[in-house]
Motif scaffolding. Structure first.
Motif: not given
Ligand code: NAP
Length: 471
Positions: A309, A158, A112, A377, A163, A327, A370, A155-156, A330
């Motif tokens: 929000r 998650g 994204r 998840g 990682d 970050s 996905w 940035v982010g 996806y």
């Molecule tokens: P994610 O969990 O959806 O996190 C995205 C993050 O980006 C959130 O903190 C979100 O904040 C932030 N964000 C979104 N738009 C933004 C913006 N414009 N400006 C600033 N921040 C923004 O995504 P992910 O980290 O890519 O992970 C994807 C999935 O894979 C998740 O379900 C994750 O748990 C999983 N995963 C799991 C593991 C593990 O179990 N070890 C490892 C890697 C990934 P808001 O909450 O405010 O929207």
């Protein structure tokens, strides 16, 4: 004729070879009443999707799920076709002609965007690029990250952001025990990064990362963690969320522990957690490289859906940084001829049945993982998700039999691939590559040394085939 009997087995093409794809095959094979065959088509020669290319190399225990996938692959009802791109080597129409049903399980391979000025400056990268690079994804081996800078911003909030931060600060000697790509290890050995700043646009209670992953930072040898206690001051709404949601409370407690913990030693690389800040612009130096991030402070406001929000307060600061990783989640990418919801970045569907916005449900086409629900998840979440899709598919068998009364030939697709000169990789071929990688890792005490380019992968595969074909 009924579909799903030994006389007329159900033949399913699964597109993708990550967890959602494998759990779909498993759900099909688990149905005792059903005679089913599953062929899996994967763009890369190597299977397992994000388990190989996404899960961090220092998280080997998560990769143990590949044993389940190996077991599924050994099932005589299963075939693997790696190095086959659906949409190029095989079309949607080819698959509909050769199978009773298709399940798309292609994940969400794009990232994204932030939508702010400077996002494409040199030194600004998506986290996915970095993740694929350190994991040896063959399309990302040539990426370059300027690790000679002192500070990186992620940035982010998650698990992917964690990682990225963790890989940037973990000692290369630790990483050398993992299956991190050799090119990444070499570059990280030269890294001069001293500080990694994680930016959460909301507060500590709304962070998307999970507590076991957050806790790991406290255990990293020679790595400092900084959290400003002021950032942990909660507004009334967040205080209630922390009270009510166990995972959020656990994260908060860990962050509080870091904030009250020892001040990191000056020469330790440090991870800094910042909250309630959004990047509004990436700033350039004279050569078009990132030199900093202009961030705006946020406060939380209650949205119509009840969630808290972020809203900008107008208060800004500049964070100097030579490297930025975005970050923020996806995003799916469309497959040729398959409906796609641009806004949500998924294949539109109803409980796994693909829906064409113009004509409605497309019988015989399904979606899993996905690309069905969006990038949320953990790996295990895909099991339930795939089971739901397979339930829908099985419910549709009668309607399917009316549309495709004739049995589908098991050779049809192989013939097409051979005709088109596609050098597809079987599961036996992958096993040979797997053995080579594991054998290369053994003397170094590593789980494997990855082969990171497709030509090298194919060379190993060809050598193994030649050995197998020897009389
Ligand atoms: P994610 O969990 O959806 O996190 C995205 C993050 O980006 C959130 O903190 C979100 O904040 C932030 N964000 C979104 N738009 C933004 C913006 N414009 N400006 C600033 N921040 C923004 O995504 P992910 O980290 O890519 O992970 C994807 C999935 O894979 C998740 O379900 C994750 O748990 C999983 N995963 C799991 C593991 C593990 O179990 N070890 C490892 C890697 C990934 P808001 O909450 O405010 O929207």
């Amino acid at each position: 004729m009924k579909i799903g009997t030994e006389d007329r087995p159900l033949r399913v093409a699964i597109v993708g070879a990550g967890p959602a794809a494998y759990f779909t095959a498993e759900a099909l094979f688990k149905r005792k009443e059903l005679a089913a065959r599953a062929d899996m088509f994967n763009r890369l020669p190597t299977p397992y999707g994000l388990v190989r290319d996404g899960v961090a190399p220092d998280h080997q225990s998560i990769k143990a799920v590949t044993r389940v996938f190996e077991r599924i692959s050994a099932d005589p009802r299963f075939r693997y076709f790696g190095n086959v791109t659906v949409g190029r080597d095989l079309s949607r129409a080819d698959l509909l002609g050769a199978y009773d049903a298709i399940v798309y399980a292609v994940g969400a391979p794009a990232d994204r965007r932030l939508g702010i000025p400077g996002e494409d400056l040199l030194g600004s990268h998506s986290a996915t690029e970095f993740v694929w690079w350190y994991n040896g994804h063959p399309e990302f081996t040539e990426c370059e990250f300027d690790l000679s800078v002192q500070r990186a911003v992620v940035v982010g909030n998650g698990n992917v952001a964690l990682d990225v931060a963790r890989i940037l600060v973990t000692s290369p000697d630790e990483l050398a025990r993992t299956d991190i790509a050799d090119h990444a290890l070499e570059a990280l050995r030269e890294s001069r990064i001293r500080e990694v700043v994680l930016l959460g646009r909301r507060g500590p209670v709304q962070a998307a990362f999970s507590s076991p992953e957050l806790k790991e930072f406290g255990k990293l040898e020679g790595v400092g963690v900084k959290v400003d206690l002021a950032d942990l001051d909660l507004d009334a709404g967040s205080a209630i969320e922390a009270e009510e949601e166990r995972a959020a409370r656990r994260n908060y407690e860990l962050l509080e522990g870091y904030a009250r913990g020892e001040t990191p030693a000056d020469d330790d690389p440090t991870v800094v957690f910042r909250f309630l800040v959004s990047p509004v612009e990436l700033l350039a130096d004279g050569e078009g490289r990132v030199r900093g991030v202009r961030v705006e402070r946020n406060r939380l406001v209650r949205a119509e859906d009840g969630s808290l929000r972020p809203r900008g307060t107008g208060e800004e600061e500049i964070l100097e940084a030579g490297l930025v990783f975005r970050s923020v989640g996806y995003r799916g990418v469309p497959l040729p001829d398959v409906p796609f919801d641009e806004r949500r970045g998924i294949i539109p569907n109803e409980a796994g049945r693909v829906v064409d916005p113009d004509s409605g449900v497309l019988l015989r086409e399904y979606v899993s993982g996905w690309c069905k629900r969006g990038p949320t998840g953990i790996i295990g979440t895909n099991k339930k998700d795939a089971a739901e899709t397979v339930d829908a598919l099985v419910e549709d068998l009668e309607a399917m039999a009316r549309e495709v009364p004739e049995e589908r030939s098991s050779d049809a697709v192989e013939m097409l691939l051979v005709e088109r000169g596609v050098d597809y990789v079987s599961f036996e071929d992958w096993r040979a590559l797997d053995e080579v990688e594991v054998a290369r890792g053994e003397p170094q005490g590593r789980p494997r040394v990855k082969v990171c380019t497709i030509p090298e992968m194919m060379e190993v595969v060809h050598e193994a085939r030649a050995r197998r074909d020897k009389p």
